[in-house]
Each structure stands twice: as C-alpha cells, then as structure tokens.
Design a protein around this motif. Structure first.
Motif, PDB file in Angstrom:
ATOM      1  N   ASN A 286      36.242  38.375  31.167  1.00 52.38           N
ATOM      2  CA  ASN A 286      37.481  38.199  32.227  1.00 52.38           C
ATOM      3  C   ASN A 286      37.379  36.985  32.637  1.00 52.38           C
ATOM      4  OD1 ASN A 286      36.623  41.200  31.771  1.00 52.38           O
ATOM      5  ND2 ASN A 286      38.847  41.465  32.343  1.00 52.38           N
ATOM      6  N   VAL A 290      39.795  33.640  33.556  1.00 48.74           N
ATOM      7  CA  VAL A 290      40.174  33.037  34.690  1.00 48.74           C
ATOM      8  C   VAL A 290      39.875  31.431  34.855  1.00 48.74           C
ATOM      9  CG1 VAL A 290      39.311  32.672  37.228  1.00 48.74           C
ATOM     10  CG2 VAL A 290      39.629  35.103  36.004  1.00 48.74           C
ATOM     11  N   THR A 294      42.831  28.511  35.087  1.00 52.19           N
ATOM     12  CA  THR A 294      42.684  27.304  35.886  1.00 52.19           C
ATOM     13  C   THR A 294      43.121  26.054  35.305  1.00 52.19           C
ATOM     14  OG1 THR A 294      41.067  28.656  37.165  1.00 52.19           O
ATOM     15  CG2 THR A 294      41.274  26.222  37.382  1.00 52.19           C
ATOM     16  N   ARG A 299      47.782  31.440  37.332  1.00 51.95           N
ATOM     17  CA  ARG A 299      46.814  32.443  38.128  1.00 51.95           C
ATOM     18  C   ARG A 299      46.971  33.829  37.246  1.00 51.95           C
ATOM     19  NH1 ARG A 299      46.699  33.377  43.336  1.00 51.95           N
ATOM     20  NH2 ARG A 299      45.227  35.112  42.776  1.00 51.95           N
ATOM     21  N   ASN A 303      42.843  39.884  36.188  1.00 48.22           N
ATOM     22  CA  ASN A 303      41.544  39.505  35.631  1.00 48.22           C
ATOM     23  C   ASN A 303      40.601  38.758  36.811  1.00 48.22           C
ATOM     24  OD1 ASN A 303      41.266  39.711  32.620  1.00 48.22           O
ATOM     25  ND2 ASN A 303      43.254  39.186  32.967  1.00 48.22           N
ATOM     26  N   GLU A 304      41.242  38.088  37.855  1.00 52.51           N
ATOM     27  CA  GLU A 304      40.364  37.800  38.943  1.00 52.51           C
ATOM     28  C   GLU A 304      39.638  38.854  39.813  1.00 52.51           C
ATOM     29  OE1 GLU A 304      42.938  35.477  41.172  1.00 52.51           O
ATOM     30  OE2 GLU A 304      43.269  33.863  39.905  1.00 52.51           O
ATOM     31  N   THR A 307      37.072  40.807  37.395  1.00 56.24           N
ATOM     32  CA  THR A 307      35.643  39.905  37.579  1.00 56.24           C
ATOM     33  C   THR A 307      35.033  40.014  38.806  1.00 56.24           C
ATOM     34  OG1 THR A 307      36.725  38.343  36.156  1.00 56.24           O
ATOM     35  CG2 THR A 307      34.747  37.650  37.133  1.00 56.24           C
TER      36      THR A 307
END
Length: 334
Positions: A286, A290, A294, A299, A303-304, A307
């Motif tokens: 994940n 991210v 980036t 965004r 997944n942010e 993680t």
C-alpha cells in the motif's frame, strides 16, 4: 544445479524444499532460530504441493557462487540480504521473488554484473514455525523482466524452476508487478483486524474498503502510464474497466480472488509478519501506491490510511476491531 535461496521464510522455505526435492543442490540462508532448526531438522513442507522434508545446506551467508540465486526475503530486507551476499553473487543470475515494484531494480543496482529477473508468486504459503511451511493454495510462479516479450534466457530459467514448481515465463513483467500489487491489496486489512483474508472479503464493510484500495491502485497505475500485465485472469482491459465501475459492482474483484482460496484460512503475508513480531512490508505494498500516487500528483486516501493502520498495529502489537477500522474509514468521507 547449484541453487541458492536467500531467505528461509514462507516462500524461501517453499522454493528451497521443492527445488531440493527436484534434485537440485540447494543452499539456503537463514538466521537466528531458523538457522539452527534447518541445520538440525531440515525444512518440512505440507499442503497443496504434497508433504516433504528436505535438508538443504543452511548458512548465515553464502560462501561460494551458485549457478542461480533466488532472493525470497521481504521487500524491506532485500537490499541488506543482497548486500551481505554481493561478494559471491555479483556476476551470477538472480531471480527476485518478491512483492512490490522495486525488487529487480534493487538487485540490479547492487549486482551490476548479474542478470536479474523478477518472479511473482501467487501461492498462499504459511510460515508456521522455523523450518515449517504449509501451502494452503497452490498456484504457478511467474518469471520475467522488463516490459517486453519474455526472452530466451527468461524461458530457460522458467524451465529450471518448472522442474520443482509450475512456472510461467511472463511478457510485460513490470505490468504484471502492478497487477500483483492490485492483488496484494488483500493483505492490509487482515493484518489490521487479525481476520483471515476470507473473513475480510466476506465482511461487507471491509470488502468495500478493500475494493477502494484496489481501485486507487489501478487508477494510480493508469496515471503512471502502466500497461497492466496478465496475471490470474486479470490484465489491462479488465482492470481499467474495474477502475470505472461503481464500488458496489467493483466488489466482484475481491470476491473473485477469494473464491480461488478455498476455506483454509489465508492470513496473508503481512499478518504473518505481525504474528512473528516482525515489521511488515506494507511500505512496499500500500505504501508503494502512496509513493506512486505522489509522483502522479494524485491522492490515495484509502491506501494512505491502510498503510498508517498497519504501522499502528505494528506499534500496538494487537489488531484493531472491525468497528474501529470502519469508523476510521467512515471519517475519510466526511
């Protein structure tokens, strides 16, 4: 053939045992309790590939150059493991059997004189104890490199591995790594909740979150110009279609993957690491989504958060309740 396997966890133990059973001269690297156990008792493999116990030579690091090396560590351990053995490895062929997107690049950078390949393993292998591995789902291994057609050398190494485990030479290997990354979205939620992959997919709320993490992954790949490779009946066209479906319809993908697992609980590799008290490779699963997002200027909030939650469970030492997890994701929508 003299074959080295770096790492004696679930996949490393599986490949070392099956290659030894096929008649190859296998050396496996291990550390700590696993090294002593393998030296004394060998490696026991049970489950879908049949039961066997083999006795590969077990060392902390390699002392002579093999004819082929398989790197089977977790993604976060690959650089250190390859570096520890670089003196004898550089110049000999290496196959990196690993999740994530970075394995072949890491090996090529550390071993500039070696021919480096990647391999994707779809089998479900549980490391039950040092020197003990259970295969709950059998599946082929896919080998390749780059984005083009599988070349002659790739097919030759496929034939070597096929003596031990079903192996397919794969075109567009880099694209297939992205397809496998989508499949690897199965891992985070079981690690966070302590449930099996099957239990997570069977839960309506958790399955929705998993579907969203898969959709984000596909969309980031598309933004990055990826042509998804063929793997497990998935490929570029089906995944692009999946990315456009409403979330409700998109849940057919995790349900389809779950249907292939059977009923033996599949913990997923990330949860297995947590149960052994080890750090996970979430930053290469994940977390890789991210990082790629980036670079693409987008965004990926699901997944942010996945993680971050895996790292939270790493720190806590205990899983989160399903209610708490869904509350955290509900907050993303407000």
């Amino acid at each position: 053939m003299k074959i080295a396997v770096i790492g004696a966890g679930a996949l490393g133990g599986t490949f070392a045992t099956l290659l030894a059973r096929a008649g190859h001269e296998v050396t496996v690297t291990a550390r700590g309790p696993a090294l002593a156990v393998i030296r004394a008792e060998g490696i026991s493999l049970t489950g879908a590939f049949g039961g066997t116990r083999q006795y590969p030579l077990a060392l902390e690091r390699l002392v002579e150059t093999p004819q082929l090396t398989l790197v089977c560590t977790k993604a976060q351990d690959a650089a250190a493991a390859i570096g520890d053995n670089a003196r004898v490895l550089d110049g000999s062929p290496v196959i990196v059997v690993q999740n994530g997107l970075d394995g072949v690049r890491t090996a090529s950078a550390l071993l500039p004189c070696s021919d480096c390949f990647g391999a994707l393993s779809i089998m479900a292998a549980n490391y039950t104890a040092p020197g003990q591995v259970a295969i709950t789902t059998a599946a082929p291994t896919y080998i390749g490199r780059g984005t083009g057609v599988a070349d002659t050398v790739t097919r030759a190494w496929r034939d070597v591995l096929s003596s031990a485990v079903p192996t397919v030479a794969l075109d567009n290997f880099v694209g297939a790594q992205w397809t496998k990354l989508v499949v690897n979205m199965l891992n985070a939620l079981p690690a966070i909740t302590g449930l099996s992959v099957q239990e997570v997919v069977d839960h309506t709320g958790l399955r929705r979150v998993m579907t969203e993490s898969m959709r984000e992954t596909v969309r980031v790949g598309m933004k990055r110009g990826v042509r998804f490779g063929s793997l497990q009946g998935l490929g570029d066209g089906p995944l692009r279609t999946f990315s456009r479906l409403p979330t409700g319809l998109g849940q057919v993908l995790p349900l389809r993957l779950r249907s292939r697992m059977g009923d033996v609980p599949n913990l997923g590799s990330t949860q297995q690491s947590l149960k052994r008290g080890q750090l996970t490779e979430i930053d290469y699963l994940n977390g890789a989504v991210v990082r790629e997002a980036t670079l693409a200027g987008v965004r990926v909030p699901v997944n942010e958060l996945l993680t971050a939650l895996v790292h939270e469970v790493e720190a806590r030492g205990v899983p989160l309740s399903t209610y708490d997890v869904l509350e955290r994701f509900a907050a993303l929508r407000h």
